[in-house]
Design a protein around this motif. Structure first.
Motif, mmCIF file in Angstrom:
data_model
loop_
_atom_site.group_PDB
_atom_site.id
_atom_site.type_symbol
_atom_site.label_atom_id
_atom_site.label_comp_id
_atom_site.label_asym_id
_atom_site.label_seq_id
_atom_site.Cartn_x
_atom_site.Cartn_y
_atom_site.Cartn_z
ATOM 1 N N PRO A 70 0.796 -1.229 0.000
ATOM 2 C CA PRO A 70 0.000 0.000 0.000
ATOM 3 C C PRO A 70 0.831 1.283 0.000
ATOM 4 C CG PRO A 70 -0.089 -1.052 2.149
ATOM 5 C CD PRO A 70 0.613 -2.006 1.222
ATOM 6 N N ASP A 71 2.090 1.207 0.381
ATOM 7 C CA ASP A 71 2.942 2.395 0.414
ATOM 8 C C ASP A 71 3.731 2.604 -0.869
ATOM 9 O OD1 ASP A 71 2.096 2.967 3.013
ATOM 10 O OD2 ASP A 71 3.638 1.679 3.880
ATOM 11 N N LEU A 72 3.430 1.823 -1.886
ATOM 12 C CA LEU A 72 4.116 1.969 -3.171
ATOM 13 C C LEU A 72 3.886 3.377 -3.713
ATOM 14 C CD1 LEU A 72 5.584 0.588 -5.633
ATOM 15 C CD2 LEU A 72 3.288 0.192 -6.535
ATOM 16 N N PRO A 73 4.965 4.097 -4.035
ATOM 17 C CA PRO A 73 4.775 5.445 -4.588
ATOM 18 C C PRO A 73 4.096 5.393 -5.954
ATOM 19 C CG PRO A 73 7.119 4.955 -4.241
ATOM 20 C CD PRO A 73 6.346 3.729 -3.904
ATOM 21 N N HIS A 74 3.309 6.379 -6.258
ATOM 22 C CA HIS A 74 2.639 6.426 -7.552
ATOM 23 C C HIS A 74 3.600 6.833 -8.666
ATOM 24 C CE1 HIS A 74 -1.717 5.916 -6.511
ATOM 25 N NE2 HIS A 74 -1.123 5.898 -5.346
ATOM 26 N N ASN A 75 4.712 7.429 -8.323
ATOM 27 C CA ASN A 75 5.724 7.810 -9.304
ATOM 28 C C ASN A 75 6.954 6.933 -9.137
ATOM 29 O OD1 ASN A 75 4.221 9.927 -10.430
ATOM 30 N ND2 ASN A 75 4.806 11.257 -8.735
ATOM 31 N N PHE A 76 6.851 5.701 -9.564
ATOM 32 C CA PHE A 76 7.980 4.791 -9.467
ATOM 33 C C PHE A 76 8.796 4.865 -10.749
ATOM 34 C CE2 PHE A 76 3.989 2.561 -10.207
ATOM 35 C CZ PHE A 76 4.194 2.015 -11.462
ATOM 36 N N ASP A 77 10.026 4.364 -10.704
ATOM 37 C CA ASP A 77 10.955 4.528 -11.820
ATOM 38 C C ASP A 77 10.974 3.382 -12.817
ATOM 39 O OD1 ASP A 77 11.909 7.012 -10.955
ATOM 40 O OD2 ASP A 77 13.279 6.055 -9.551
ATOM 41 N N LEU A 78 10.637 2.192 -12.401
ATOM 42 C CA LEU A 78 10.800 1.043 -13.279
ATOM 43 C C LEU A 78 9.703 0.025 -13.043
ATOM 44 C CD1 LEU A 78 12.723 -0.577 -15.268
ATOM 45 C CD2 LEU A 78 13.661 -1.608 -13.212
ATOM 46 N N VAL A 79 9.182 -0.515 -14.129
ATOM 47 C CA VAL A 79 8.254 -1.638 -14.074
ATOM 48 C C VAL A 79 8.855 -2.731 -14.931
ATOM 49 C CG1 VAL A 79 5.967 -2.487 -14.709
ATOM 50 C CG2 VAL A 79 6.223 -0.185 -13.800
ATOM 51 N N SER A 80 8.952 -3.910 -14.388
ATOM 52 C CA SER A 80 9.450 -5.058 -15.134
ATOM 53 C C SER A 80 8.414 -6.168 -15.027
ATOM 54 C CB SER A 80 10.793 -5.518 -14.564
ATOM 55 O OG SER A 80 11.244 -6.653 -15.255
ATOM 56 N N ILE A 81 7.841 -6.537 -16.160
ATOM 57 C CA ILE A 81 6.817 -7.578 -16.188
ATOM 58 C C ILE A 81 7.353 -8.739 -17.011
ATOM 59 C CG2 ILE A 81 4.483 -8.163 -16.943
ATOM 60 C CD1 ILE A 81 3.777 -5.195 -16.579
ATOM 61 N N ASP A 82 7.365 -9.910 -16.423
ATOM 62 C CA ASP A 82 7.861 -11.090 -17.111
ATOM 63 C C ASP A 82 6.891 -12.240 -16.873
ATOM 64 O OD1 ASP A 82 9.296 -13.042 -18.375
ATOM 65 O OD2 ASP A 82 11.004 -12.991 -17.019
ATOM 66 N N VAL A 83 5.827 -12.245 -17.635
ATOM 67 C CA VAL A 83 4.836 -13.314 -17.577
ATOM 68 C C VAL A 83 4.626 -13.822 -18.995
ATOM 69 C CG1 VAL A 83 3.666 -12.469 -15.510
ATOM 70 C CG2 VAL A 83 2.923 -11.674 -17.738
ATOM 71 N N ASP A 84 4.082 -14.976 -19.114
ATOM 72 C CA ASP A 84 3.905 -15.574 -20.432
ATOM 73 C C ASP A 84 2.560 -15.212 -21.026
ATOM 74 O OD1 ASP A 84 6.372 -16.750 -20.121
ATOM 75 O OD2 ASP A 84 5.557 -18.581 -19.259
#
Length: 108
Positions: A70-84
């Motif tokens: 819940p404390d994840l900032p709304h302005n984060f620097d990187l998203v890495s998604i690795d799903v099939d």
């Protein structure tokens, strides 16, 4: 994990304390245990969950993040998604939350 991980070098630095922190989601129970053991002491959050590409699902990425980070900032620097196969739909779902400064997407 470690082998073929696209975020390991950012989140785990054996030489100095890493400046990055992350939320790692793993659906496989055994891999989750290994992930949690690796990341518990590093300030990273490990979550065992299957992610749905349905934005209305309680298992959507946004729902999981709101519940478990819940404390994840709304302005984060990187998203890495690795799903099939669901990468695009999951990324489309989170772009409603924040437009990241950088993103990686791994298609397999």
């Amino acid at each position: 994990g470690v082998h073929l991980s696209n975020t390991y070098s950012l989140l785990v630095d054996n030489q100095t304390q890493s400046e990055w922190s992350g939320i790692l989601i793993e659906a496989d129970q055994q891999r989750f245990k290994e992930l949690k053991n690796l990341h518990d002491g590093l300030g990273n959050i490990s979550v065992c969950a299957e992610v749905s590409c349905d934005p209305c699902s309680p298992q959507s990425l946004l729902s999981i993040l709101k519940r478990d980070a819940p404390d994840l900032p709304h302005n984060f620097d990187l998203v890495s998604i690795d799903v099939d196969g669901m990468d695009y739909w999951i990324m489309a779902n989170i772009l409603g939350l924040s437009a990241p400064d950088g993103s990686t997407d791994s298609y397999q």
